[in-house]
Scaffold this motif. Structure first.
Motif, PDB file in Angstrom:
ATOM      1  N   SER A 407      44.203 120.775 -33.315  1.00 52.45           N
ATOM      2  CA  SER A 407      43.557 121.816 -34.100  1.00 52.45           C
ATOM      3  C   SER A 407      44.476 122.304 -35.218  1.00 52.45           C
ATOM      4  CB  SER A 407      43.158 122.981 -33.193  1.00 52.45           C
ATOM      5  OG  SER A 407      42.524 124.004 -33.931  1.00 52.45           O
ATOM      6  N   ASP A 408      45.762 122.494 -34.900  1.00 50.35           N
ATOM      7  CA  ASP A 408      46.717 122.960 -35.910  1.00 50.35           C
ATOM      8  C   ASP A 408      46.975 121.901 -36.973  1.00 50.35           C
ATOM      9  OD1 ASP A 408      46.903 125.316 -34.513  1.00 50.35           O
ATOM     10  OD2 ASP A 408      48.774 124.778 -33.474  1.00 50.35           O
ATOM     11  N   GLY A 409      47.020 120.631 -36.567  1.00 49.97           N
ATOM     12  CA  GLY A 409      47.367 119.573 -37.510  1.00 49.97           C
ATOM     13  C   GLY A 409      46.210 119.030 -38.320  1.00 49.97           C
ATOM     14  N   PHE A 410      45.025 118.980 -37.730  1.00 50.50           N
ATOM     15  CA  PHE A 410      43.893 118.329 -38.396  1.00 50.50           C
ATOM     16  C   PHE A 410      42.689 119.254 -38.616  1.00 50.50           C
ATOM     17  CE2 PHE A 410      46.310 115.145 -36.122  1.00 50.50           C
ATOM     18  CZ  PHE A 410      46.451 114.120 -37.029  1.00 50.50           C
ATOM     19  N   GLY A 411      42.561 120.240 -37.772  1.00 55.55           N
ATOM     20  CA  GLY A 411      41.381 121.097 -37.830  1.00 55.55           C
ATOM     21  C   GLY A 411      40.697 121.130 -36.481  1.00 55.55           C
ATOM     22  N   ALA A 412      40.050 122.249 -36.187  1.00 58.28           N
ATOM     23  CA  ALA A 412      39.452 122.434 -34.862  1.00 58.28           C
ATOM     24  C   ALA A 412      38.366 121.416 -34.570  1.00 58.28           C
ATOM     25  CB  ALA A 412      38.881 123.854 -34.745  1.00 58.28           C
ATOM     26  N   GLY A 413      37.691 120.912 -35.607  1.00 67.42           N
ATOM     27  CA  GLY A 413      36.588 119.982 -35.406  1.00 67.42           C
ATOM     28  C   GLY A 413      36.997 118.648 -34.822  1.00 67.42           C
ATOM     29  N   TYR A 414      38.262 118.277 -34.961  1.00 63.14           N
ATOM     30  CA  TYR A 414      38.732 117.005 -34.413  1.00 63.14           C
ATOM     31  C   TYR A 414      38.717 116.999 -32.884  1.00 63.14           C
ATOM     32  CZ  TYR A 414      40.178 114.729 -38.741  1.00 63.14           C
ATOM     33  OH  TYR A 414      40.176 114.101 -39.965  1.00 63.14           O
ATOM     34  N   ASN A 415      38.653 118.180 -32.273  1.00 60.15           N
ATOM     35  CA  ASN A 415      38.572 118.259 -30.816  1.00 60.15           C
ATOM     36  C   ASN A 415      37.152 118.070 -30.297  1.00 60.15           C
ATOM     37  OD1 ASN A 415      41.303 118.820 -29.932  1.00 60.15           O
ATOM     38  ND2 ASN A 415      41.107 120.777 -31.003  1.00 60.15           N
ATOM     39  N   GLY A 416      36.179 118.040 -31.192  1.00 60.31           N
ATOM     40  CA  GLY A 416      34.789 117.881 -30.747  1.00 60.31           C
ATOM     41  C   GLY A 416      33.926 117.193 -31.779  1.00 60.31           C
ATOM     42  N   PRO A 417      34.205 115.928 -32.115  1.00 56.78           N
ATOM     43  CA  PRO A 417      33.387 115.237 -33.117  1.00 56.78           C
ATOM     44  C   PRO A 417      31.958 115.014 -32.628  1.00 56.78           C
ATOM     45  CG  PRO A 417      34.867 113.699 -32.030  1.00 56.78           C
ATOM     46  CD  PRO A 417      35.262 115.064 -31.566  1.00 56.78           C
ATOM     47  N   LEU A 418      31.045 114.930 -33.572  1.00 56.05           N
ATOM     48  CA  LEU A 418      29.650 114.627 -33.274  1.00 56.05           C
ATOM     49  C   LEU A 418      29.394 113.148 -33.535  1.00 56.05           C
ATOM     50  CD1 LEU A 418      27.922 117.651 -35.081  1.00 56.05           C
ATOM     51  CD2 LEU A 418      28.578 117.471 -32.671  1.00 56.05           C
ATOM     52  N   LEU A 419      28.489 112.564 -32.773  1.00 53.01           N
ATOM     53  CA  LEU A 419      28.084 111.174 -32.964  1.00 53.01           C
ATOM     54  C   LEU A 419      26.615 111.156 -33.369  1.00 53.01           C
ATOM     55  CD1 LEU A 419      29.752 109.535 -29.826  1.00 53.01           C
ATOM     56  CD2 LEU A 419      30.666 109.692 -32.148  1.00 53.01           C
TER      57      LEU A 419
END
Length: 731
Positions: A407-419
């Motif tokens: 979350s700190d390095g890439f953004g919070a969304g990287y922890n829960g991508p959508l398909l």
């Protein structure tokens, strides 16, 4: 029922060794089954009947599990440095190569190949794909090896954490040390209530036995069913709380009877027949409410409910069998005081705190007391109108650390991508729909990144990975999922394809919606059940109605307080959590569990009031006399319940924290504000109308002997032996 319980209590008292040995054998069998058959627990769930889950099943089939189970190794360089430094890059490449060799790992892609390095160059992650098609199928040995690889890589100076399904799965075992605080607090309350240290250990013994049998028995099933890591913890929390309380009611009744001169064996049998009847009733209401969760048709929630219900059943059985057996070992010593000298307070004297309190709230302050409670609970419940539900991941330890680093390095969304899954009968149409969908998503608000469509080899299907700008537990991500679904219709029609949103985040969104839709039906079922049961027990119209009102006020007050503490973040830092959506199963679990606990207190308070009235006391005198006799034990029971629940707030499991907080607040509101303030005040206002039942309904409603009124009214024998005489003289 009273007669059956009387015989059970008498048998257990007389055959104490047989009963104790039998329960010890059951405990050994449960522990053995746990060791032999238990598996790992998981916080990834399969939820049939929702769009995201159905799409996930298709994606796993068409893309050979590419949409399924994954994890990561996350690397972070020290402040001011970058992971591209030679020493760090070598450690990352070596860790990625080792991860690819781990049995159970299908593929490991390093950050320098997949370009998963943060813009500031300080954070990177290796993507890991497992061969398993479900999180429960990830070998624990593989997780252990990946954790070891992360530890080895950290020797280079990097901070390394295994995330997602690469993190070690949490198996419930020894529990949390903070639970000991709740047990010690319960022991203190019991010692004060019984005025005896030895007697105080009896409820603890039965409760710990219930927790041991219930949780190990449940864990023995984890090898064959998918089980949340929170399920055994929930069972442990409830088993400990109700196990202590149920035993408290019976021991308190028994101790008072022995102190009054009743022969211990007769007293134990009568305590089981009277207070034990209320225990069976209270336990049955909790079990029914928890078992009723199966109507929601969510497997993991059903397992949590049934697991907790099973522990409650064990607690009830222990209270009416093992407890009288343990009382048999104590004999008349149960009446001795080891904490305070002098006689126990006499409720009939009118000088106890309970007697003074009930006189206060049933006198001229009855209307102000009711108004203050109702207004106060409504104010406390008001935040529940803004409640937002979701399914936050129960991440602790390495998983939580990895999520924070990403979350700190890439953004919070990287922890829960959508398909985004696009399927159809024509390959060209699928390609057109996938291309247009990806283009539209790139301009959609709250979308951080859209990957190029990936096409299946064996089917006409495409998959697009979308990274939201917000985290998986944020309301903005829920709005994004709903927004994509709302705008897909025109493109589906023009291309004759089907466009679905899936991934774990979308599954959580659908689960929350399904629970929200089922909650009104479940709540109505619980309320109707309460009305029917209380009508049977008290043969009154007013008592069930005011009990229902009190229960609803307590439940929504608990929800409101939990919204303020967790969702709004008023106590987030103090409780060690992040503010955001509440667990979507919380309202459902709270209604079911608090219902049983509320009816517990209702029965023990109001049944004694009804008993006084039936024996000729005027309505106001019946309320005051019944309250004075019951207030002490109900107060102790509520304090014990609150202590146990509060101790679990410090648990490491993020799913348990808000549950424990809500249960503690709900019990406090229901026991002290509703049952011990509003109820006596309202019954004093109603007078004789409180016990009114239409004659035609009275002929239909069967009589339920919850307090053992049908037992033979034999005279209580005077102390007969030297031991009893000595006890009577001291007390």
């Amino acid at each position: 029922m009273a007669g059956v319980l009387y015989r059970i209590g008498r048998f257990a008292y007389r055959r104490k060794w047989t009963v104790v040995v039998a329960w010890l054998l059951i405990l050994v069998a449960a522990v053995g089954a746990d060791k032999a058959f238990s598996g790992s627990t998981s916080d990834s769930f399969t939820i049939p009947g929702i769009e995201a889950q159905q799409a996930m099943d298709v994606a796993n089939k068409d893309f050979a599990g590419a949409a399924g189970v994954g994890g990561s190794l996350v690397f972070q360089a020290p402040a001011g440095q970058k992971v591209t430094a030679t020493v760090y890059q070598h450690a990352i490449d070596e860790a990625t190569a080792e991860a690819a060799k781990v049995p159970g790992v299908k593929k490991a892609t390093g950050p320098f190949t997949a370009k998963t390095v943060s813009k500031d160059g300080r954070t990177a992650y290796t993507s890991i794909t497992f061969a398993a098609t479900s999180a429960n199928g990830v070998p624990s040995a593989a997780q252990q090896q990946l954790t070891s690889i992360a530890t080895q890589a950290s020797h280079s100076g990097l901070t390394v954490a295994a995330g997602g399904n690469a993190a070690v799965a949490g198996k419930v075992g020894g529990g949390n040390s903070t639970e000991l605080i709740g047990v010690l607090a319960a022991l203190l309350v019991l010692a004060i209530a019984f005025r005896s240290i030895v007697a105080a250990f009896l409820p603890l013994a039965t409760a710990l036995m219930a927790v041991g049998i219930g949780t190990t028995g449940l864990m023995a099933l984890s090898g064959v069913i998918s089980m949340s890591s929170s399920a055994p913890t929930l069972g442990s929390m409830l088993g400990l709380a109700v196990g202590i309380d149920y035993s408290l009611f019976i021991v308190s009744r028994h101790q008072n009877q022995v102190r009054a001169g009743m022969e211990p064996q007769e007293s134990a049998a009568r305590a089981v027949a009277t207070s034990g009847g209320a225990v069976v009733f209270a336990g049955a209401t909790v079990v029914i409410a928890l078992s009723g969760l199966f109507v929601v048709n969510i497997p993991f929630l059903t397992i949590m409910g049934l697991g907790a219900a099973g522990t409650v059943v064990v607690a009830v059985l222990l209270a009416i069998t093992l407890l009288p057996a343990l009382l048999g070992f104590m004999g008349a010593r149960i009446a001795r005081s080891r904490v305070f000298r002098g006689a126990a307070p006499d409720p009939d004297s009118g000088r106890t705190l309970g007697a003074r309190w009930v006189r206060l709230v049933t006198s001229r302050l009855r209307w102000p007391a009711m108004a203050a409670v109702i207004v106060g609970l409504l104010v406390l419940a008001s935040p529940s109108l803004k409640m937002q539900l979701g399914l936050p991941q129960d991440q602790t330890g390495s998983a939580a650390q990895a999520a924070t680093m990403i979350s700190d390095g890439f953004g919070a969304g990287y922890n829960g991508p959508l398909l985004i899954l696009v399927t159809g009968e024509d390959k060209a149409q699928v390609q057109q729909a996938a291309t247009e969908t990806a283009a539209r998503l790139e301009t959609t608000p709250d979308v951080q990144k859209v990957a190029k469509p990936v096409y299946a080899k064996t089917a006409d299907a495409a998959m697009i990975t979308v990274t939201p700008a917000s985290g998986p537990n944020d309301q903005a991500t829920t709005d994004l999922v709903n927004g994509i679904r709302a705008e897909r219709g025109a493109l589906e029609q023009s291309t004759r394809t089907t466009i679905d949103v899936t991934g774990q985040t979308a599954i959580n969104v659908d689960l929350s919606a399904k629970l929200a839709n089922a909650l009104p039906t479940y709540a109505l079922t619980v309320v109707i059940l309460a009305m029917i049961i209380l009508l049977l027990v008290f043969r009154s119209i007013a008592v069930p109605l005011k009990a229902m009102l009190g229960f609803v006020l307590s439940a929504f007050a608990a929800l409101g307080a939990t919204v303020a503490a967790f969702q709004w973040g008023w106590l987030a830092s103090a409780l060690g959590v992040q503010s955001g959506q509440l667990l979507s199963i919380l309202p459902t679990m709270l209604l079911g569990i608090l219902f049983g606990l509320a009816m517990d207190y209702e029965v023990f308070l109001v049944s004694r009031m009804r008993e006084e009235h039936v024996h000729g006391a005027e309505p106001l005198a019946a309320v005051r006399g019944g309250f004075a006799h019951s207030a002490r034990v109900v107060t102790a029971a509520a304090l014990i319940m609150i202590s146990v629940f509060t101790s679990f707030i410090a648990s490491n499991e993020q799913m348990i924290k808000p549950m424990a907080f809500a249960f503690a607040v709900g019990v406090f509101c229901d026991a002290f504000l509703v049952r011990m303030t509003m109820v006596p005040a309202l019954l004093a206002v109603l007078g004789r109308a409180a016990w009114w039942l239409p004659r035609w309904l009275g002929r239909i409603v069967p009589t339920v002997d919850i307090e053992g009124a049908s037992l033979h009214k034999a005279e209580i024998p005077a102390p007969r032996d030297a031991e009893l005489a000595a006890v009577a003289a001291r007390e």
